[in-house]
Design a protein around this motif. Structure first.
Motif, PDB file in Angstrom:
ATOM      1  N   LEU C 131      43.589  36.983  37.743  1.00 22.49           N
ATOM      2  CA  LEU C 131      42.864  35.983  38.531  1.00 22.49           C
ATOM      3  C   LEU C 131      41.451  36.440  38.863  1.00 22.49           C
ATOM      4  N   VAL C 132      41.320  37.691  39.281  1.00 23.68           N
ATOM      5  CA  VAL C 132      39.990  38.169  39.675  1.00 23.68           C
ATOM      6  C   VAL C 132      39.070  38.223  38.453  1.00 23.68           C
ATOM      7  N   VAL C 133      39.608  38.670  37.332  1.00 24.52           N
ATOM      8  CA  VAL C 133      38.778  38.729  36.131  1.00 24.52           C
ATOM      9  C   VAL C 133      38.303  37.333  35.741  1.00 24.52           C
ATOM     10  N   MET C 134      39.182  36.340  35.887  1.00 23.44           N
ATOM     11  CA  MET C 134      38.777  34.978  35.549  1.00 23.44           C
ATOM     12  C   MET C 134      37.626  34.511  36.430  1.00 23.44           C
ATOM     13  N   ILE C 191      44.670  48.030  39.474  1.00 22.75           N
ATOM     14  CA  ILE C 191      44.116  46.675  39.357  1.00 22.75           C
ATOM     15  C   ILE C 191      42.609  46.746  39.137  1.00 22.75           C
ATOM     16  N   LEU C 192      41.941  47.603  39.906  1.00 19.56           N
ATOM     17  CA  LEU C 192      40.485  47.714  39.772  1.00 19.56           C
ATOM     18  C   LEU C 192      40.103  48.178  38.367  1.00 19.56           C
ATOM     19  N   VAL C 193      40.841  49.149  37.851  1.00 18.55           N
ATOM     20  CA  VAL C 193      40.540  49.640  36.499  1.00 18.55           C
ATOM     21  C   VAL C 193      40.708  48.510  35.479  1.00 18.55           C
ATOM     22  N   HIS C 194      41.771  47.748  35.618  1.00 23.66           N
ATOM     23  CA  HIS C 194      42.006  46.639  34.695  1.00 23.66           C
ATOM     24  C   HIS C 194      40.903  45.590  34.796  1.00 23.66           C
ATOM     25  N   ILE C 195      40.477  45.307  36.025  1.00 21.13           N
ATOM     26  CA  ILE C 195      39.416  44.303  36.186  1.00 21.13           C
ATOM     27  C   ILE C 195      38.140  44.786  35.516  1.00 21.13           C
ATOM     28  N   GLY C 196      37.772  46.018  35.815  1.00 19.87           N
ATOM     29  CA  GLY C 196      36.537  46.553  35.238  1.00 19.87           C
ATOM     30  C   GLY C 196      36.590  46.578  33.723  1.00 19.87           C
ATOM     31  N   TRP C 197      37.747  46.877  33.193  1.00 26.57           N
ATOM     32  CA  TRP C 197      37.905  46.978  31.748  1.00 26.57           C
ATOM     33  C   TRP C 197      37.907  45.600  31.088  1.00 26.57           C
ATOM     34  N   GLY C 198      38.522  44.619  31.765  1.00 25.62           N
ATOM     35  CA  GLY C 198      38.657  43.292  31.161  1.00 25.62           C
ATOM     36  C   GLY C 198      37.392  42.464  31.258  1.00 25.62           C
ATOM     37  N   LEU C 199      36.541  42.764  32.258  1.00 27.44           N
ATOM     38  CA  LEU C 199      35.382  41.904  32.490  1.00 27.44           C
ATOM     39  C   LEU C 199      34.488  41.781  31.262  1.00 27.44           C
ATOM     40  N   SER C 246      42.711  30.149  28.050  1.00 24.43           N
ATOM     41  CA  SER C 246      42.792  31.171  27.010  1.00 24.43           C
ATOM     42  C   SER C 246      42.605  32.562  27.609  1.00 24.43           C
ATOM     43  N   VAL C 247      41.596  32.697  28.466  1.00 24.72           N
ATOM     44  CA  VAL C 247      41.347  33.987  29.111  1.00 24.72           C
ATOM     45  C   VAL C 247      42.577  34.426  29.881  1.00 24.72           C
ATOM     46  N   ALA C 248      43.151  33.506  30.638  1.00 24.46           N
ATOM     47  CA  ALA C 248      44.299  33.844  31.466  1.00 24.46           C
ATOM     48  C   ALA C 248      45.448  34.348  30.599  1.00 24.46           C
TER      49      ALA C 248
END
Lengths: 319, 365, 324
Positions: C131-134, C191-199, C246-248
């Motif tokens: 959700l945050v990455v989206m 979660i933070l690592v995943h967000i930073g990586w996915g952005l 698609s992103v989700a």
């Protein structure tokens, strides 16, 4: 945040656009939109990459940076038989070192999975139920790669494995073995598994490229008198060729990152006597298993990036 | 080829239903119809991109149903031109020749010929993406012509061009066809194109052929009410009425005697039923006084559209709007007017929309 | 006289007329709505209904290939329902098959790290990461697509660089960062690592999508008096729904399936994520196939079901993400 400073600093410089109040509003809007995402991106992605790039020139005491040592880590890493094992390479005997094995993986995996992907895309292109067929082939790509690794372990098991059963059925019983644990052949068994997964992805890319071809081009070629082979060679292939670059590069990136499959099959050692270790495994072992060697881990991870970066730049250039 | 005709009979329920069509050698045949009438399907059947589900297609006296497009020696220009985007213009034109194994010298010679013919000599090294719509059109034509096919198929080739270019290409195509004398089948929904180029026009509607006739005849003698409305602009007016005692009763608007009307049939003077009386807008005359003799239809002027060269007067007749084309209107809204016409310019259609023909014997009576 | 009459329609030659039974034109009313059933004998029908040998062969090969491709998963699925003894004999032997849920029961409450708990942990990490990455991705993509700003090219380059980088490259830096800020071995840290990586890829992907939204829509909204934020919320976000789906789907699959990041950043067994638990189930001497298979099926269920449900978005997104 340096970004915000930068934008605020430029505020006055945009007189040509007219109203300076407008620019201020725009700068604030930009900051609101960009800063949250880019901050996280900076801290958790760009930052660690820079950290590794810098850290690779320093000596480390466990997780703490010590003193600048120049290219010391780099030399040490490339002399490490775990990364490149010259002697075994000469005799073509595993282990040949993680870098060599990783590159061997690329050389086998990428062309085969590309050809299979193209072949399947062509095969399925005009069949009824192609969506189901494609989904069946693509399914492996959606499954966690760690599961893929475990499935390979299962498939290649001497007793319970369907692959060995197949060998017995076709009368090659003498070949039956625990494929993932036999140092001299295990890597090929795992490469086959990688191909199995990636073919679905390549097929998907080729399928979408094929369906983007205007059907009247094919019909026109038919009227012009071209048979199936000529139609493929003269019309279809040149039009899906740009996708091939993407397929090949994505394949290389995927293989250079391969970790889970090897981990599942051979643990953090990368198989018996490291016989199918890859760069990712070496990074993990150097960084998070004693004896901790952050310097080497960073160098190996950078090597992974350096091999792939020019290719990624090529894709970016294409657009 | 000599003394040849192509016999074409295909049935395909949704798209084409039992088409009978014959094309003579060197003929320029246009298939005309609204979109979705099956004209493109008909063309694709001839090209061999579709196989007929019923009936047979003959080239000369040979049934080609099972032959692939490449064996039929047909060339086709697609609506979107279907130029191979990855080949230069020269390669595009050379492609059909290359496939047929024609040696390079011969290829070059023929490409040169055809590019000159179509005035695209300057463009041969460009890629299709760099060309304008008209140039692409010419390249597509060149690729088709260079083959020297026995049949030349064109699928709405001008529909993607702007009005001016379309007109230019129209006359050019006509010239080319005259010069090359290749049997040509041309599909379009544009009646102007059809009328101006064709030797014969095939009018199609809902998968069937409504009429096959040369352009003049199509205009002068539409076989069905539908063709009558389709050909000509503005379309023909159809007055609904009841036929009785050798006349058409148009209700309040008056009665039209059928004595001299083209479509009437003296034999059937006693026939009764619902009919439509068709008169083209340009054949109607307008007057404010009731005429002394002949037929007249009474109505009220609804609107007048002056268009410079001529004016269109919309007259309300029995709640039906009728268009009259006049050189000078001279009437105003709500004027009471009388519409007159020459007997030869009126057509009578029965309730099925079929033209009621006067038999030769009737004429002599 | 007839010849001279201009109103006599040109008739087809007598010959043709004879062939077609004198019926030249088919009235529109006579067109049937469905294909007339042909009056053919059964032999002709069978011949007509049989596809050509070439096509039959093609179907045969295609189906064989597709089936071959899922055989390993079929085996995994079968094994998850059978006792170990039967699996070792080969899951393809169907006679005397015992179907049992024992493997699932054991996996669910596996002693080192129960699968039930691990799946819950995975969900806790995955949902916010997606959700945050989206949200942040869409926000950052908007200026990338629609505005000019300084450092744009540099940022763009950095995004591409990160997309090419292996996750191993950021592991060391993030390990130290998370230790420093006390988020190591916590949900939040991962979660933070995943967000930073996915952005990175999300911004690039959404930017490419937003480039296709016509400028006129924004200009119209601007004339209607909408601010940039309102334009983003009321025009840009709703219009990018397909891309966001698609992103989700893709980001969910990646985060859920991720193995390396949890392996590095999650050290307490009660925080283990599902993919992390699976290799532990191998056992020491005899591989516990049934247990491992059941665990694998539980872990892969979420992404596979998601893929089957939103296949269209998944495939389209995949193609767009890499083709751009």
């Amino acid at each position: 945040m340096s970004l915000r400073d930068h934008i605020d600093g430029l505020e006055g410089g945009h007189d040509s656009t007219g109203d300076p109040a407008f620019d201020r509003e725009k700068a604030i809007a930009l900051a609101v939109f960009l800063v949250p995402g880019m901050t996280l991106f900076g801290i958790f992605s760009v930052g660690p990459i820079v950290y590794s790039a810098v850290g690779s020139f320093f000596s480390w005491d466990a997780f703490t940076m010590q003193s600048f040592v120049g290219l010391d880590n780099w030399f040490r890493t490339f002399r490490d038989p775990l990364i490149v094992h010259w002697e075994n390479i000469r005799q073509y005997r595993f282990p040949m070192g993680a870098l060599t094995q990783n590159l061997l993986w690329v050389v086998l995996h990428v062309p085969i999975s590309t050809l299979l992907g193209l072949g399947m895309a062509l095969l399925f292109a005009d069949l009824r139920g192609r969506r189901i067929l494609r989904s069946m082939v693509f399914l492996g790509f959606t499954v966690p790669t760690i599961v893929i690794g475990l499935v390979l372990l299962f498939v290649y098991d001497p007793q319970a494995g369907v692959f060995n059963e197949l060998l017995r059925v076709v009368g090659q019983g003498q070949l039956v073995r625990n494929w993932t644990q036999s140092p001299q052949v295990a890597i090929y068994a795992l490469v086959a598994g990688g191909i199995w997964v990636q073919t679905g992805f390549n097929m998907l890319l080729y399928s979408s490229a094929l369906s983007a071809i205007d059907p009247s081009l094919i019909e026109s070629a038919k009227v012009d008198g071209a048979g199936p082979y000529r139609r493929f060679r003269d019309i279809i292939w040149p039009l899906v060729k740009p996708v091939t670059a993407v397929v090949v590069i994505m394949g290389i990136i995927w293989v250079m990152r391969v970790f889970d499959i090897v981990y599942a099959a051979g643990g953090t050692a990368g198989g018996p006597n490291h016989s199918y270790s890859v760069l990712g495994i070496e990074v993990y072992r150097a960084a998070f298993e004693p004896p901790i060697d952050y310097g080497k881990a960073m160098v190996v991870a950078l090597v992974q990036l350096l091999i792939v970066a020019p290719l990624a730049a090529y894709i970016a250039r294409m657009n | 080829m000599d003394g040849v005709s192509k016999y074409f009979d295909a049935g395909e329920t949704v798209a084409n239903y039992r088409l009978d069509l014959e094309v003579a050698d060197g003929e320029f045949l246009v298939i005309l119809g609204p979109s979705g009438c099956g004209k493109t399907t008909a063309l694709r059947l001839i090209a061999g991109l579709e196989t007929p589900s019923e009936g047979d297609i003959y080239f000369d006296d040979e049934c080609v149903n099972r032959r692939s497009p490449s064996d039929r020696n047909v060339a086709m220009v697609f609506q979107n031109y279907a130029l191979y985007p990855h080949m230069s213009v020269r390669e595009n034109i050379a492609y059909p020749l290359k496939i047929r194994g024609i040696p390079p010298d011969e290829r070059d010679r023929r490409i040169e010929e055809v590019t000159e013919l179509l005035h695209i000599e300057g463009q041969v090294d460009k890629h299709p993406g760099e060309l304008s719509g008209g140039q692409r059109q010419r390249v597509a034509l060149a690729r088709a012509i260079v083959r020297e096919p026995s049949v030349f198929l064109l699928d709405e080739p001008l529909s993607n061009l702007d009005a001016k270019l379309r007109q230019e290409m129209r006359s050019e195509l006509k010239r080319l066809q005259d010069e090359l004398d290749i049997t040509t089948i041309y599909v379009t929904h544009n009646q102007e194109e059809a009328m101006s180029m064709a030797d014969n026009v095939v009018v199609m509607y809902r998968g069937t052929i409504q009429q096959i006739a040369p352009p003049e005849e199509l205009y002068a003698r539409p076989r069905t009410a539908w063709v009558a409305r389709f050909i000509g602009s503005p379309p023909m007016n159809l007055f609904r009425g009841t036929r009785r005692n050798g006349a058409v009763d148009l209700g309040d608007a008056g009665t039209v005697t059928l004595d001299g009307v083209v479509g009437s049939d003296l034999e059937a003077d006693t026939a009764a039923g619902d009919v439509s009386l068709g008169v083209r807008p340009e054949d109607l005359f307008i007057s404010t006084d009731p005429p002394t003799d002949g037929n007249a239809i009474e109505g009220t002027v609804d609107t007048v559209e002056p268009l410079g060269e001529y004016a269109l007067v919309n007259v309300s007749v029995n709640d039906q709007l009728v268009t009259v084309k006049v050189s000078d209107a001279g009437v105003e809204r709500d004027d009471r007017v009388y519409l007159t016409f020459g007997d030869d310019d009126a057509y009578l259609y029965d309730e099925n929309g079929e033209l009621l023909t006067r038999t030769a014997s009737a004429k002599t009576t | 006289m007839t010849e001279d009459n201009p109103f006599t329609p040109t008739e087809p030659s007598a010959e043709t007329r004879a062939e077609t039974g004198g019926q030249r034109y088919t009235p529109v009313d006579e067109i049937p709505d469905v294909a007339p059933s042909k009056e053919l004998d059964w032999r002709t029908r069978i011949v007509a209904a049989t596809p050509t040998a070439w096509r039959v062969l093609k179907y045969g090969v295609a189906i064989a290939v597709a089936v071959l491709w899922i055989v390993p998963f079929v085996g995994l699925f079968m094994a998850s329902f059978r006792p170990l003894g039967e699996i070792i004999q080969g899951w393809w032997h169907l006679e005397g098959m015992t179907v049992t849920l024992e493997n699932y029961r054991r996996a669910w409450s596996y002693q080192t790290a129960p699968m039930g708990r691990a799946l819950f942990n995975t969900l806790i990490v995955t949902v916010p990461s997606v959700l945050v990455v989206m949200l942040l991705g869409a926000m950052a993509a908007y200026p990338f697509a629609k505005f000019e700003f300084p450092l744009k090219t540099t940022l763009f380059f950095l995004i591409l660089l990160v997309m090419a980088a292996p996750p191993e490259l950021v592991a060391m830096g993030n390990y130290n960062t998370l230790r420093e800020i006390g988020l190591f071995d916590t949900y939040m840290g991962l979660i933070l690592v995943h967000i930073g990586w996915g952005l990175g890829w999300v911004v690039l992907f959404l930017r490419n999508y937003l480039l296709g939204i016509p400028k006129e829509l924004e200009e119209a909204a601007r004339i209607d008096g909408a601010s940039r934020y309102q334009i983003f919320r009321t025009i840009i976000l709703p219009l990018s729904t397909p891309a966001l789906v698609s992103v989700a789907v893709i980001q969910f699959t990646w985060v859920w399936n991720a193995f390396f990041f949890p392996l590095v950043f999650m050290r307490s067994p009660e925080l283990y994520l599902a993919p992390q638990v699976l290799p532990l189930m191998r056992g020491r001497i005899q591989v516990e196939w049934g247990l491992m298979a059941a665990g694998s099926v539980l872990t892969m269920a979420a992404p596979v079901i998601l893929f089957l449900l939103l296949e269209r978005y998944y495939k389209r997104g995949m193609v767009a993400a890499v083709a751009d």
